[in-house]
Design an enzyme around this catalytic site. Structure first.
Site, short mmCIF file in Angstrom:
data_model
loop_
_atom_site.label_atom_id
_atom_site.label_comp_id
_atom_site.label_asym_id
_atom_site.label_seq_id
_atom_site.Cartn_x
_atom_site.Cartn_y
_atom_site.Cartn_z
NE ARG A 140 -3.38 -2.43 2.82
CZ ARG A 140 -2.97 -3.56 3.41
NH1 ARG A 140 -1.72 -3.62 3.88
NH2 ARG A 140 -3.77 -4.60 3.52
CE LYS A 165 -6.00 -1.35 5.13
NZ LYS A 165 -7.34 -1.70 4.59
CG HIS A 235 -4.93 0.36 -3.68
ND1 HIS A 235 -4.21 0.29 -2.50
CD2 HIS A 235 -5.74 -0.74 -3.67
CE1 HIS A 235 -4.58 -0.78 -1.81
NE2 HIS A 235 -5.51 -1.41 -2.50
NE ARG A 238 -2.94 -4.17 -1.23
CZ ARG A 238 -2.22 -4.85 -0.33
NH1 ARG A 238 -0.91 -4.72 -0.31
NH2 ARG A 238 -2.80 -5.67 0.54
CG HIS A 261 -5.16 -9.39 1.17
ND1 HIS A 261 -5.32 -9.90 -0.10
CD2 HIS A 261 -5.07 -8.04 1.02
CE1 HIS A 261 -5.33 -8.91 -0.97
NE2 HIS A 261 -5.17 -7.78 -0.32
CE1 TYR A 270 -6.35 -7.58 -6.68
CE2 TYR A 270 -5.92 -9.01 -4.82
CZ TYR A 270 -5.98 -7.76 -5.36
OH TYR A 270 -5.66 -6.67 -4.58
#
Length: 299
Positions: A140, A165, A235, A238, A261, A270
């Protein structure tokens, strides 16, 4: 609560917009507002104006609502006298938003984008290293900004430590090409152990700065026939990294860990986006069905 600075800014902006609108409707200043002024009708009007006047998307609208819910949940715990008023606001449902297809760049398109920065200049070298780094690691933008020189290991095995995150850390390998670009970037900067990607004033890059350079280089690359003529966002690199890993046959669980993730369900999006995998599946189905192959001549 340990929220990230981006979460704090988002909650701050949502409350500032909401209280400013309520004060404007009531004809007073914000410091004159009382608890009784914050009704469910004010919340609904605020959400409607976000979409109609500010042209916000449904996802942005729902994010603003989440911030207001957090605020009124806090008020409910500390002001039970107005519990019914707060409960009506907390009952406001989020709006269902359509799930757009995940856009990405094919490897050939990514090569076209990477050829746009002028690597002979210091800023062009920084832009090239940043774009290549984002594509290599699938990080990110906020993770790339958090990278410091001491987080890099440019000797084999080449790798970088990223903080994602909820302050989760992960290690991503680096290509030899990415390592060379980073070594050139570090040698062109002032010595020190600060952030890796800096702006012209020597300050850390911002999200808006990366968005501007992304649009600049995509506009240049848009003059080429093999490049999508649409505005790009950081983004998207990514997403491009994830799709490239998927096309290379990498397992979904490995891609999940590579991108950081929390769940493999996030990585599954995806699969539905990847047109090449659908074409391969269709060709395999055609061969298995045993139907005569159609003529390759155009109509």
């Amino acid at each position: 609560r340990g929220a990230s600075p981006h979460t704090l800014q988002a909650y701050r902006d949502a409350l500032r917009l909401f209280l400013s609108q309520v004060a404007r409707k009531r004809g007073c200043t914000i410091d004159r507002l009382a608890v009784e002024h914050l009704q469910v009708t004010d919340v609904l009007t605020f959400l409607e104006e976000l979409e109609r006047q500010r042209r916000n998307s449904i996802r942005t609208r729902n994010c603003r609502l989440i911030a207001l819910r957090s605020f009124f949940s806090h008020a409910l715990r500390h002001d039970p006298d107005h519990a019914a008023q707060y409960a009506r606001i907390l009952a406001v449902a989020a709006k269902k938003a359509p799930q757009p297809l995940c856009a990405y760049l094919e490897p050939e398109e990514m090569k076209t984008l990477l050829s746009q920065p002028d690597q002979q200049s210091r800023l062009g070298l920084r832009d090239y290293a940043l774009l290549l780094f984002l594509y290599n690691t699938g990080s990110r933008v906020s993770e790339a900004f958090g990278v410091r020189i001491q987080d890099l290991s440019l000797a084999p095995p080449r790798q970088v430590r990223l903080q994602g995150k909820r302050k989760k850390e992960r290690i991503c390998p680096l290509w030899a090409q990415t390592t060379t670009a980073l070594i050139r970037l570090i040698s062109a900067q002032a010595p020190g152990g600060g952030p890796l990607f800096l702006n012209q004033r020597g300050q850390p890059l911002t999200r808006h700065g990366v968005l501007r350079l992304m649009r600049k280089y995509s506009a240049r690359a848009g003059r080429a026939q093999a490049f999508p003529r649409r505005p790009l966002h950081p983004h998207l690199l990514r997403h491009s990294c994830a799709v490239a890993l998927l096309q290379a046959g990498v397992d979904l669980t490995v891609i999940r860990d590579y991108l950081g993730h929390a769940s493999v369900a996030t990585t599954n999006r995806y699969v539905s986006t990847n047109l090449k995998m659908k074409q391969d599946a269709l060709e395999a189905f055609w061969q298995r069905a045993g139907i005569t192959k159609p003529s390759a001549k155009p109509w």
